[in-house]
Motif scaffolding. Sequence first.
Motif, PDB file in Angstrom:
ATOM      1  N   GLY A  77      -7.529  -5.221   6.461  1.00 45.43           N
ATOM      2  CA  GLY A  77      -8.906  -4.784   6.281  1.00 45.43           C
ATOM      3  C   GLY A  77      -9.270  -4.410   4.852  1.00 45.43           C
ATOM      4  N   VAL A  78      -8.532  -4.949   3.872  1.00 45.64           N
ATOM      5  CA  VAL A  78      -8.871  -4.659   2.486  1.00 45.64           C
ATOM      6  C   VAL A  78      -9.799  -5.745   1.952  1.00 45.64           C
ATOM      7  CG1 VAL A  78      -6.780  -3.321   2.016  1.00 45.64           C
ATOM      8  CG2 VAL A  78      -6.761  -5.782   1.626  1.00 45.64           C
ATOM      9  N   ASP A  79     -10.396  -5.476   0.813  1.00 45.59           N
ATOM     10  CA  ASP A  79     -11.383  -6.373   0.232  1.00 45.59           C
ATOM     11  C   ASP A  79     -10.927  -6.772  -1.162  1.00 45.59           C
ATOM     12  OD1 ASP A  79     -13.627  -7.642  -0.770  1.00 45.59           O
ATOM     13  OD2 ASP A  79     -14.925  -5.891  -0.635  1.00 45.59           O
ATOM     14  N   ARG A  80     -10.814  -8.065  -1.406  1.00 46.44           N
ATOM     15  CA  ARG A  80     -10.392  -8.539  -2.729  1.00 46.44           C
ATOM     16  C   ARG A  80     -11.411  -8.198  -3.810  1.00 46.44           C
ATOM     17  NH1 ARG A  80      -5.713 -11.569  -2.833  1.00 46.44           N
ATOM     18  NH2 ARG A  80      -5.290 -12.867  -1.014  1.00 46.44           N
ATOM     19  N   GLY A  81     -12.608  -7.813  -3.425  1.00 51.51           N
ATOM     20  CA  GLY A  81     -13.633  -7.433  -4.392  1.00 51.51           C
ATOM     21  C   GLY A  81     -13.596  -5.965  -4.750  1.00 51.51           C
ATOM     22  N   SER A 114      -8.332   3.317  -5.290  1.00 48.04           N
ATOM     23  CA  SER A 114      -8.830   4.574  -4.744  1.00 48.04           C
ATOM     24  C   SER A 114      -8.344   4.776  -3.313  1.00 48.04           C
ATOM     25  CB  SER A 114     -10.361   4.554  -4.767  1.00 48.04           C
ATOM     26  OG  SER A 114     -10.894   5.642  -4.063  1.00 48.04           O
ATOM     27  N   SER A 115      -8.240   6.044  -2.925  1.00 52.19           N
ATOM     28  CA  SER A 115      -7.858   6.387  -1.556  1.00 52.19           C
ATOM     29  C   SER A 115      -9.066   6.476  -0.634  1.00 52.19           C
ATOM     30  CB  SER A 115      -7.107   7.722  -1.546  1.00 52.19           C
ATOM     31  OG  SER A 115      -7.956   8.752  -2.001  1.00 52.19           O
ATOM     32  N   ASP A 116     -10.264   6.231  -1.148  1.00 54.32           N
ATOM     33  CA  ASP A 116     -11.495   6.377  -0.356  1.00 54.32           C
ATOM     34  C   ASP A 116     -11.461   5.606   0.965  1.00 54.32           C
ATOM     35  OD1 ASP A 116     -12.392   7.956  -2.399  1.00 54.32           O
ATOM     36  OD2 ASP A 116     -13.898   6.530  -3.136  1.00 54.32           O
ATOM     37  N   ALA A 117     -10.844   4.433   0.971  1.00 49.87           N
ATOM     38  CA  ALA A 117     -10.805   3.624   2.186  1.00 49.87           C
ATOM     39  C   ALA A 117     -10.121   4.360   3.335  1.00 49.87           C
ATOM     40  CB  ALA A 117     -10.091   2.299   1.925  1.00 49.87           C
ATOM     41  N   LEU A 118      -9.214   5.284   3.021  1.00 53.25           N
ATOM     42  CA  LEU A 118      -8.505   6.022   4.071  1.00 53.25           C
ATOM     43  C   LEU A 118      -9.438   6.938   4.863  1.00 53.25           C
ATOM     44  CD1 LEU A 118      -5.247   6.840   2.113  1.00 53.25           C
ATOM     45  CD2 LEU A 118      -5.452   5.307   4.082  1.00 53.25           C
ATOM     46  N   LEU A 119     -10.631   7.192   4.341  1.00 47.01           N
ATOM     47  CA  LEU A 119     -11.614   8.009   5.059  1.00 47.01           C
ATOM     48  C   LEU A 119     -12.336   7.217   6.139  1.00 47.01           C
ATOM     49  CD1 LEU A 119     -13.157   9.843   1.990  1.00 47.01           C
ATOM     50  CD2 LEU A 119     -11.553  10.783   3.665  1.00 47.01           C
ATOM     51  N   ASP A 120     -12.247   5.909   6.084  1.00 48.94           N
ATOM     52  CA  ASP A 120     -12.923   5.027   7.026  1.00 48.94           C
ATOM     53  C   ASP A 120     -12.003   4.762   8.219  1.00 48.94           C
ATOM     54  OD1 ASP A 120     -14.044   2.893   8.422  1.00 48.94           O
ATOM     55  OD2 ASP A 120     -14.363   1.654   6.650  1.00 48.94           O
ATOM     56  N   LEU A 141       0.879   0.578  -1.324  1.00 48.40           N
ATOM     57  CA  LEU A 141      -0.233   1.080  -2.134  1.00 48.40           C
ATOM     58  C   LEU A 141      -0.899   2.271  -1.449  1.00 48.40           C
ATOM     59  CD1 LEU A 141      -2.357   1.015  -4.394  1.00 48.40           C
ATOM     60  CD2 LEU A 141      -3.568  -0.722  -3.063  1.00 48.40           C
ATOM     61  N   PHE A 142      -1.248   2.126  -0.175  1.00 47.97           N
ATOM     62  CA  PHE A 142      -1.946   3.207   0.515  1.00 47.97           C
ATOM     63  C   PHE A 142      -1.015   4.358   0.878  1.00 47.97           C
ATOM     64  CE2 PHE A 142      -5.134  -0.048   0.576  1.00 47.97           C
ATOM     65  CZ  PHE A 142      -6.257   0.690   0.248  1.00 47.97           C
ATOM     66  N   PHE A 143       0.267   4.097   1.022  1.00 45.94           N
ATOM     67  CA  PHE A 143       1.243   5.169   1.195  1.00 45.94           C
ATOM     68  C   PHE A 143       1.196   6.078  -0.036  1.00 45.94           C
ATOM     69  CE2 PHE A 143       5.365   7.096   0.565  1.00 45.94           C
ATOM     70  CZ  PHE A 143       5.750   7.509   1.839  1.00 45.94           C
ATOM     71  N   ASN A 144       1.225   5.464  -1.213  1.00 45.97           N
ATOM     72  CA  ASN A 144       1.205   6.236  -2.455  1.00 45.97           C
ATOM     73  C   ASN A 144      -0.142   6.901  -2.710  1.00 45.97           C
ATOM     74  OD1 ASN A 144       3.921   5.822  -3.213  1.00 45.97           O
ATOM     75  ND2 ASN A 144       3.420   3.770  -3.889  1.00 45.97           N
ATOM     76  N   LEU A 145      -1.229   6.236  -2.359  1.00 43.65           N
ATOM     77  CA  LEU A 145      -2.552   6.855  -2.511  1.00 43.65           C
ATOM     78  C   LEU A 145      -2.684   8.067  -1.595  1.00 43.65           C
ATOM     79  CD1 LEU A 145      -4.820   3.691  -2.767  1.00 43.65           C
ATOM     80  CD2 LEU A 145      -4.270   5.303  -4.600  1.00 43.65           C
ATOM     81  N   ALA A 146      -2.193   7.943  -0.361  1.00 42.29           N
ATOM     82  CA  ALA A 146      -2.221   9.085   0.565  1.00 42.29           C
ATOM     83  C   ALA A 146      -1.365  10.223   0.025  1.00 42.29           C
ATOM     84  CB  ALA A 146      -1.746   8.656   1.959  1.00 42.29           C
ATOM     85  N   PRO A 194      -9.439   9.476  13.194  1.00 44.21           N
ATOM     86  CA  PRO A 194      -8.032   9.888  13.215  1.00 44.21           C
ATOM     87  C   PRO A 194      -7.938  11.402  13.404  1.00 44.21           C
ATOM     88  CG  PRO A 194      -8.678   9.138  11.020  1.00 44.21           C
ATOM     89  CD  PRO A 194      -9.854   8.959  11.927  1.00 44.21           C
ATOM     90  N   ALA A 195      -6.994  11.822  14.194  1.00 46.79           N
ATOM     91  CA  ALA A 195      -6.832  13.245  14.466  1.00 46.79           C
ATOM     92  C   ALA A 195      -6.206  13.951  13.270  1.00 46.79           C
ATOM     93  CB  ALA A 195      -5.947  13.432  15.697  1.00 46.79           C
ATOM     94  N   THR A 196      -6.696  15.130  12.969  1.00 50.24           N
ATOM     95  CA  THR A 196      -6.181  16.019  11.919  1.00 50.24           C
ATOM     96  C   THR A 196      -5.949  15.305  10.586  1.00 50.24           C
ATOM     97  OG1 THR A 196      -3.850  15.702  12.513  1.00 50.24           O
ATOM     98  CG2 THR A 196      -5.017  17.485  13.613  1.00 50.24           C
ATOM     99  N   VAL A 197      -6.823  14.380  10.252  1.00 50.33           N
ATOM    100  CA  VAL A 197      -6.707  13.698   8.974  1.00 50.33           C
ATOM    101  C   VAL A 197      -7.944  13.996   8.160  1.00 50.33           C
ATOM    102  CG1 VAL A 197      -6.574  11.463   7.833  1.00 50.33           C
ATOM    103  CG2 VAL A 197      -5.328  11.848   9.949  1.00 50.33           C
ATOM    104  N   GLY A 198      -7.747  14.450   6.955  1.00 47.99           N
ATOM    105  CA  GLY A 198      -8.880  14.679   6.073  1.00 47.99           C
ATOM    106  C   GLY A 198      -8.451  14.599   4.633  1.00 47.99           C
ATOM    107  N   PHE A 199      -9.333  14.094   3.830  1.00 48.64           N
ATOM    108  CA  PHE A 199      -9.050  13.978   2.394  1.00 48.64           C
ATOM    109  C   PHE A 199     -10.037  14.801   1.621  1.00 48.64           C
ATOM    110  CE2 PHE A 199      -6.922  10.290   3.994  1.00 48.64           C
ATOM    111  CZ  PHE A 199      -5.773  10.257   3.228  1.00 48.64           C
TER     112      PHE A 199
END
Length: 181
Positions: free
Chosen positions: A93-97, A102-108, A130-135, A176-181
């Motif tokens: 679900g990532v976008d080449r554009g 950024s970790s912003d996508a993890l909020l979606d 990548l997202f492991f490290n961003l988180a 997602p339960a108990t997830v917040g950035f």
Amino acid sequence: MALPTPSSLTVALAVSLLLSISNLPSVRALGVECEELPQELCAYAVSAQSKRCVLESVPKTDGTTEFQCRTSEVRVEKTADWIETDECVNVCGVDRGTVGISSDALLDSGFTRKLCSADCYQNCPNIVDLFFNLAAAEGKFLPEICAAWRSSVRRAMEEEAMGLAPTEAVSLASEPATVGF
């Protein structure tokens, strides 16, 4: 009996083909160089020096914006010379554009659903890394985010089976339960 010599046209075609193949990022002897990648291959690529490629927007004097692929300072531990596959881009679900990193996508929650899916999580290590490290930079642990997401989906399915209104079950599954950035 003498062997026929190749015509100059045949030699020219062979040289031309060899040169065009050698310009493909995946087969260059020098490896992936971010600044040489086209915009549509930049995001989620990793250079020969194990640094992430990043798409950057550059404002031009005429008011338009140009996009350029650059080498970031973000180093990748176990990957080099990597251009992410279209399959992983789609299933995760990532976008080449995407501009920047950024970790912003993890909020979606829709993105989290795709990132945590077995198809992505088990088959696309570059994107997951990548997202492991961003988180982690946000003080979160991606395996816990994914476990919480799977738990909320299971809970929603169980509650729906027990007769809760579908809208209540859907709202539980979409966050997602108990997830917040």
